[in-house]
Design an enzyme around this catalytic site. Structure first.
Site, PDB file in Angstrom:
ATOM      1  N   LYS A 156     -16.299  12.218   6.970  1.00  0.00           N
ATOM      2  CA  LYS A 156     -15.978  13.017   5.655  1.00  0.00           C
ATOM      3  C   LYS A 156     -14.985  14.231   6.100  1.00  0.00           C
ATOM      4  O   LYS A 156     -15.304  14.877   7.186  1.00  0.00           O
ATOM      5  CB  LYS A 156     -17.062  13.379   4.892  1.00  0.00           C
ATOM      6  CG  LYS A 156     -16.969  14.114   3.691  1.00  0.00           C
ATOM      7  CD  LYS A 156     -18.250  14.586   2.935  1.00  0.00           C
ATOM      8  CE  LYS A 156     -17.916  14.987   1.445  1.00  0.00           C
ATOM      9  NZ  LYS A 156     -19.439  15.388   0.742  1.00  0.00           N
ATOM     10  N   SER A 190     -19.845  13.586  -3.869  1.00  0.00           N
ATOM     11  CA  SER A 190     -18.300  14.008  -3.290  1.00  0.00           C
ATOM     12  C   SER A 190     -17.907  13.175  -2.024  1.00  0.00           C
ATOM     13  O   SER A 190     -16.760  13.185  -1.796  1.00  0.00           O
ATOM     14  CB  SER A 190     -18.252  15.272  -2.702  1.00  0.00           C
ATOM     15  OG  SER A 190     -19.469  15.513  -1.931  1.00  0.00           O
ATOM     16  N   SER A 242     -24.526  13.737  -3.185  1.00  0.00           N
ATOM     17  CA  SER A 242     -23.205  13.518  -2.504  1.00  0.00           C
ATOM     18  C   SER A 242     -23.110  12.303  -1.651  1.00  0.00           C
ATOM     19  O   SER A 242     -22.035  11.906  -1.207  1.00  0.00           O
ATOM     20  CB  SER A 242     -22.273  14.571  -2.037  1.00  0.00           C
ATOM     21  OG  SER A 242     -21.803  15.334  -3.096  1.00  0.00           O
TER      22      SER A 242
END
Lengths: 487, 484
Positions: free
Chosen positions: A77, A152, A176
């Site tokens: 990420k 997210s 997330s």
């Protein structure tokens, strides 16, 4: 290759079925051909990945003590700082930011011989539940390009689901990892707060942020947890506590396992098809020898309000360093310091980030602090106590990871309806306990996630419970059509 | 109307840790700008603070030295505000649960009386960087070397009633931190700075007047002058029918005045909240006992011991214990020469005078304590007389020899005590001074004592100062009286 789990790939690399270079090249090619539709990567580091793969092959050929993940490609990420590779955190603010150091998680994965294919898309500064808040554009759900992948960590989830990478690292502040894992039909573990180092992970809400693996199976997650878990002297909030071998207990039988179903997780707002999938999964557990009872987490409905006081409060302070002075976006021709701050931040941050900074600044203000922040901390303690009380009665809790399957892009216009997405995941962060989302069915072609929660540091148990389910079902092995395109 | 001044001090002490309070970067002073700022100090995204244990130990030592309650649990908070030299946009400090609780310090005033000043609390925090407004053509340069340097902020109660008391308090704090070795106390380099809260009230009134806070005063002298100016300003203002407003002021040493910086209305809302990146600091009794057992002798104890054990006067004891360096120097001199009174006289007299003339601190003294002690030993065993001792001192100061003995030898300053040699010199002086001898003979007996000084001077001159003056005196008197 891309239809295999990380565990299977590791075995193939070991047996010499193919090399890491071949495997890495295969995934890079898939990214090249498919990611235009998904937008799951912000940065692809192909050349670097191939170099690392060759080094991994050499290490394997040389014999000796190479870890089982040597040569396995992964994605990170874009919240994890990587030396010499841009770390944008999904923001225009950091579109030019290259960290001079690696996050501890990145260091550990690299030391374990894994290869990084690149940095995945995400909601800006990890603020969002649909990955629509990215400066680099929204990510599409591989199961249905009209749907969001969740957020997210939407880029990580979509990339794994689409077979662009066997596993990826995500972070979870209020769901997330688990919600996008559920939306994309993969397995995602949020460890106990303090289990994995936060050093080098760009902070959103420091007391809630936690990094974790996102992969096809619980077994894959166990292998990754073996690498990333543990104390880090650079993160004072990481816990100095022994790390078990998470793969060792995967096959422990579930007979006698006590499952609790929080009644608050099956109320209004839960889509019937999601409820059905979750109850079917629970039935499967009963057939595996588990017993089930209803429990209560009475303060559940305070979780979202408490979270939206605490997380923005911490964020408003954490994001103050993005001031245009030392790194990141700087406005053109500032006339003075105040102008530099105002325009750099106005231009560099997106709407949702600004909203949370405003909320946080307000709740910490003189005259409001006790009413908001102090009270939210009290609520947080009550929520934690709810879980501790429940774990006196049962071993794990089960429920939905999200109230609905993935919704359409653009469907949730007002922030509050978006915030309600996290109703089943947020309390877990407030309590600091671990949670895992595992694929448990589909509705209208979109995946559904079962969430399993355990007490602090019960990751091994969660992985065991998830793995046994995955031995009895094949939801997690299903691939979206896009994964087979260009195969 | 009679006015009473009320003063409280917030003293920022830079702790002498080798690395910063939350990072491993060096704290050494004077490096090239931005060479001692690591990723953590720069506030790079993703970096996290790790508390320096040494800073905690130093804060606790201070707390123990001022008889404070040490907090079992203390917590770091974030003080949020934007400034170019504050990299993270917040300063990590301790707002709600400071490490050092209430305590007290005893100060000695000019008339040798003492007074207790209460300490409200002391807390740990990180320093900010520096903004450099010169040399950048209308722009501002930022140096982050200082960012993250550990500070102990010591907050007093408003217990001081005059500028003199404030200075005495500041000196007492200075002595304590330097004795403990937790700070170099160097005010010129900013290792100790203070904010002064000043208000006035009619004598006899209980309620405090409105205070002004004078920021960042960095010398004892400036503290005294800033208070003097501010007190006068406030009294004049009130007597002219005005009211004092609560505000932050700056002291301008060039103009000798304080100027308004910002009023209460313009004050920042710092939005303090507990720093989620740091765990609460939990200290147990065993840890405190360990630090307590390692506390050095503190200024007040030392002063007391100098009087009771070494027999020094209250004044001498106070001067010699005022700073750790002075006290250590004196004690070494005493240790070497064995005579406290002699050591005290020389350290406060000849040595302090020479240091003051050349504007040196005692740590930079060209003469070491050992050298001075050895010199005094030679006076005490009569190897040299007092006059020669001053010559030796000067020679040591100028680096003309390694030690007193070497200089005595090369300069031939050894006291002449050989009676034969002295008699010979005396005989010669008497022979060459017939007029003076005649005067002596004709003088009234009670005047002769004074007149003998001339002959002593001549003999000393002839011996180039090396003759033992007492011996010369005795022999001369006998010889002159024999001529009567």
């Amino acid at each position: 290759m891309h239809d295999k789990t990380l565990t299977q790939l590791a075995a193939s690399l070991k047996s010499g079925e193919f090399s890491s270079r071949e495997l890495t090249a295969h995934y890079l090619q898939k990214i090249e051909k498919t990611d235009g539709k998904l937008n799951s990567f912000i940065t692809v580091t192909g050349e670097q990945a191939l170099d690392q793969a060759e080094a991994a092959d050499k290490a394997r050929a040389g014999g000796g003590d190479t870890g089982i993940l040597t040569g396995i490609p992964l994605a990170l990420k874009d919240i994890f700082c990587t030396r010499d590779v841009k770390t944008s955190c999904g923001s225009k603010m950091l579109d030019n930011f290259i960290a001079p150091y690696n996050a501890t998680v990145v260091e550990k994965l690299s030391a374990a011989g894994t290869i990084s294919l690149g940095k995945t898309n995400m909601d800006e500064f990890a603020m969002g539940s649909s990955n629509e808040n990215s400066h680099f554009g929204p990510v599409k759900n591989p199961w249905d390009l009209k749907a969001v992948p969740g957020g997210s960590s939407g880029g990580s989830a979509a990339a794994v689901a689409a077979g662009l990478v066997p596993a990826a690292m995500g972070t979870d502040t209020g769901g997330s990892i688990r919600q996008p894992a559920a939306f994309c039909g993969i397995t995602g573990l949020k460890p106990t707060y303090g289990r994995v180092s936060r050093y080098g992970m760009i902070a959103y809400a420091s007391s809630l942020d936690q990094a974790g693996p996102m992969a096809r199976s619980a077994e894959d997650c166990a292998h990754l947890m073996n690498v990333i878990a543990g104390h880090d002297v650079r993160d004072s909030t990481s816990v100095a506590r022994g790390v078990p071998d998470y793969t060792e207990t995967l096959n422990a039988p579930l007979s006698g396992l006590k499952i609790g179903l929080p009644k608050e997780y099956f109320g209004d707002g839960l889509a019937p098809e999601v409820e059905k999938a979750v109850r079917d999964a629970v039935k499967m557990y009963e057939s595996l020898g588990a017993t089930v009872r209803e429990v209560s987490l009475p303060h559940t409905h305070y979780a979202i309000p408490a979270y939206y006081v605490i997380a923005p409060a911490e964020a408003s302070s954490n994001l103050s360093r993005f001031d245009g002075v030392r790194f990141g976006h700087r406005c053109k021709e500032p006339i003075d310091l105040m102008d530099l701050y105002k325009r750099s931040r106005a231009e560099g941050f997106g709407e949702e980030v600004k909203r949370r900074i405003l909320i946080g600044t307000h709740t910490l203000s003189e005259g409001f602090f006790d009413a908001y922040y102090t009270k939210a901390q009290k609520v947080r303690r009550l929520i934690r106590q709810d879980f501790l009380d429940a774990f006196e009665e049962v071993d794990v809790l089960m429920g939905p990871a999200a109230p609905t399957p993935a919704f359409d892009l653009g469907a949730k216009k007002d922030p509050v309806s978006m915030y309600l997405q996290d109703i089943y995941t947020i309390a877990v962060n407030l309590a600091g306990i671990p949670g895992i989302s595992v694929p448990a069915g589909f509705a209208g072609g979109r995946p559904i996630g079962l969430q399993i929660l355990g007490t602090h540091f019960a990751e091994a148990q969660l992985l065991n419970v998830a793995h046994q389910y995955q031995q009895a079902t094949d939801w997690h092995l299903q691939l979206p059509a896009i994964a087979e395109e260009n195969a | 109307m009679q006015w009473e001044t009320v003063i409280g001090l917030e003293v920022h002490v830079q702790l002498a840790t080798r690395s910063k309070i939350f990072s491993g970067a060096s704290t050494a002073f004077g490096a090239e700008p931005n060479t001692q700022a690591c990723a953590v100090d720069l506030g790079l995204p993703g970096t996290l603070p790790v508390l320096n244990e040494q800073a905690v130990a130093m804060a606790v030592q201070f707390g123990l030295a001022v008889h404070s309650d040490i907090a079992e649990v203390s917590v770091f908070d974030r003080k949020n505000y934007f400034y170019a030299d504050l990299p993270k946009g917040y300063q990590t400090s301790q707002m709600y649960h400071p490490i050092v609780g209430p305590g007290e310090v005893e100060i000695t005033l000019d008339d040798d009386t003492t007074k207790r000043i209460r300490i409200h609390h002391a807390h740990l925090e990180e320093d900010a960087g520096k903004s450099l407004h010169e040399d950048f053509l209308g722009m501002t340069g930022i140096d982050l070397n200082r960012a993250g340097t550990p500070l102990l902020e010591i907050v007093s109660e408003p217990d001081m009633r005059s500028a003199k008391e404030a200075v005495a308090y500041l000196k007492a704090i200075h002595a304590i931190v330097t004795y403990l070795g937790i700070s170099d106390g160097n005010m010129a380099e900013g290792s100790m700075r203070c904010d002064v809260n000043v208000s006035v009230r009619p004598k006899g009134q209980e309620a405090f007047g409105t205070r002004a806070e004078i920021k960042n005063v960095n010398s004892f002298r400036f503290v005294e002058r800033a208070i003097a100016f501010e007190v006068e300003r406030q009294i004049e203002l009130i007597e002219d029918g005005g009211t004092v407003v609560q505000e932050t002021r700056l002291f301008d040493p060039e103009r000798d005045e304080t100027r308004s910086m910002r009023t209460k209305e313009e004050a920042n809302d710092y939005r303090y909240f507990p720093c989620p990146d740091l765990l609460p600091v939990v200290l147990d009794e065993a840890y405190l006992d360990h630090l307590r057992s390692q506390l050095p002798e503190l200024p007040a104890d030392k002063r007391e011991r100098f009087q009771s054990e070494l027999g020094l006067s209250a004044y001498d004891a106070s001067v010699l214990s005022a700073s750790r360096e002075m006290a250590e120097f004196f004690e070494e001199v005493h240790h070497v020469c064995g005579d406290a009174k002699q050591a005290a006289n020389w350290v406060q007299g000849e040595l302090s005078g020479a240091l003051n003339r050349e504007n040196l601190s005692i740590t930079n003294s060209p003469i070491s304590a050992r050298q001075l002690g050895e010199l005094l030993s030679r006076v005490m065993d009569d190897t040299i007389n007092g006059k020669a001792a001053k010559q030796v001192f000067q020679a040591l100061w100028n680096g003309q020899g390694e030690n007193a003995d070497e200089i005595i030898e090369t300069k031939g300053l050894k006291q002449v005590t050989d009676t034969g040699a002295i008699e010979a010199m005396i005989d010669q002086v008497i022979a060459e001074s017939p007029a003076q001898v005649a005067q002596y003979r004709d003088a009234e007996p009670d005047k002769r004592g004074k007149m003998i000084g001339y002959f002593v001077g001549q003999v000393m001159k002839a011996s180039r100062g090396t003759a033992n003056p007492q011996q010369v005196n005795g022999v001369l008197k006998a010889k002159l009286d024999a001529l009567l």
